[in-house]
Design an enzyme around this catalytic site. Sequence first.
Site, PDB file in Angstrom:
ATOM      1  N   PRO A  85       5.470   1.817  -0.560  1.00 26.81           N
ATOM      2  CA  PRO A  85       4.599   0.638  -0.587  1.00 26.81           C
ATOM      3  C   PRO A  85       3.956   0.429  -1.944  1.00 26.81           C
ATOM      4  O   PRO A  85       3.788   1.366  -2.720  1.00 26.81           O
ATOM      5  CB  PRO A  85       3.538   0.955   0.476  1.00 26.81           C
ATOM      6  N   ASP A  86       3.614  -0.821  -2.221  1.00 27.13           N
ATOM      7  CA  ASP A  86       2.882  -1.154  -3.435  1.00 27.13           C
ATOM      8  C   ASP A  86       1.401  -0.958  -3.132  1.00 27.13           C
ATOM      9  O   ASP A  86       0.809  -1.735  -2.408  1.00 27.13           O
ATOM     10  CB  ASP A  86       3.169  -2.605  -3.823  1.00 27.13           C
ATOM     11  N   PHE A  87       0.809   0.076  -3.693  1.00 24.13           N
ATOM     12  CA  PHE A  87      -0.579   0.381  -3.315  1.00 24.13           C
ATOM     13  C   PHE A  87      -1.553  -0.710  -3.747  1.00 24.13           C
ATOM     14  O   PHE A  87      -2.594  -0.887  -3.170  1.00 24.13           O
ATOM     15  CB  PHE A  87      -1.024   1.751  -3.841  1.00 24.13           C
ATOM     16  N   ARG A  88      -1.169  -1.486  -4.763  1.00 24.49           N
ATOM     17  CA  ARG A  88      -2.067  -2.551  -5.232  1.00 24.49           C
ATOM     18  C   ARG A  88      -2.200  -3.672  -4.220  1.00 24.49           C
ATOM     19  O   ARG A  88      -3.204  -4.339  -4.136  1.00 24.49           O
ATOM     20  CB  ARG A  88      -1.559  -3.146  -6.557  1.00 24.49           C
TER      21      ARG A  88
ATOM     22  N   ASP B 251       8.827   6.494  -9.444  1.00 23.38           N
ATOM     23  CA  ASP B 251       9.582   7.210  -8.413  1.00 23.38           C
ATOM     24  C   ASP B 251      10.934   7.737  -8.875  1.00 23.38           C
ATOM     25  O   ASP B 251      11.604   8.460  -8.125  1.00 23.38           O
ATOM     26  CB  ASP B 251       9.770   6.310  -7.180  1.00 23.38           C
TER      27      ASP B 251
ATOM     28  N   ASN C 225       7.617   1.618 -12.246  1.00 20.71           N
ATOM     29  CA  ASN C 225       7.568   2.543 -11.109  1.00 20.71           C
ATOM     30  C   ASN C 225       7.653   3.992 -11.581  1.00 20.71           C
ATOM     31  O   ASN C 225       8.222   4.290 -12.626  1.00 20.71           O
ATOM     32  CB  ASN C 225       8.706   2.246 -10.130  1.00 20.71           C
TER      33      ASN C 225
ATOM     34  N   HIS D 198       5.272   3.958 -16.924  1.00 21.97           N
ATOM     35  CA  HIS D 198       4.129   4.658 -16.320  1.00 21.97           C
ATOM     36  C   HIS D 198       4.451   6.108 -15.949  1.00 21.97           C
ATOM     37  O   HIS D 198       3.731   6.714 -15.166  1.00 21.97           O
ATOM     38  CB  HIS D 198       3.631   3.863 -15.095  1.00 21.97           C
TER      39      HIS D 198
END
Length: 238
Positions: A32-35, A105, A103, A120
Amino acid sequence: MSERDTLNGLISSAKRAVFFGGAGVSTESGIPDFRSADGLYNAAYEYPPETMLSHGFFMSNTEEFYKFYRAKMIYADARPNACHSKLAALERAGAISAVVTQNIDSLHQKAGSENVLELHGSVERNFCMSCGKKYGLNKIIESGGVPRCVCGGIIKPDVVLYGETLDEEVVSRAIKYIAAADVLIVGGTSLGVYPAAGLCGYFNGKHLILINKSETYLDNRADLVIRRNIGEVFSEIG
Ligand code: ZN
């Protein structure tokens, strides 16, 4: 011409396209996109995600940081989706020169992409803050509390936290590829997170493609804007 034909036409003409991606690229892999979901965390955590993922919080509340980080930022079982796989195939075919991602991941590498610029950082890389020794993701998952190096130092993820600056070498390589690209495909990002999003401003090539469910500041410059799930869109390429 249909959206699909236009997209295929633009990509088949590409010789050094760059893909610039964000959280939306991995949502179809179950990350999920935490933002876009911070309401989700309010009940379980005392602080907003942006606070818990900040440099200051890591330094002052390391144990609490790791509690949140392990629960919400690590998805060790996530697998690449059609977007990741197709990008890797396009790189092998010589159409794509680099993948620039926000991302952390490393799913692009898992799909087989080689030239991946992780603005990032990555949860896969971790290092001791005292001696610099490197650790994989398992070390973080398997240790409880604050992960410690054999030297006793605290291990920190090689991810860019709020309040930290991006790696200059990664940024300058990203700019180099974007500035030299003939086609820029921006996907799964609303281009709202700076300074990463600003890198797209270096694009000076022929065709800009935007694949995102919401509007971005570059929509009016794009040759093609697609508002669908990115994995679905990429599964139709080729
Ligand atoms: Zn150490």
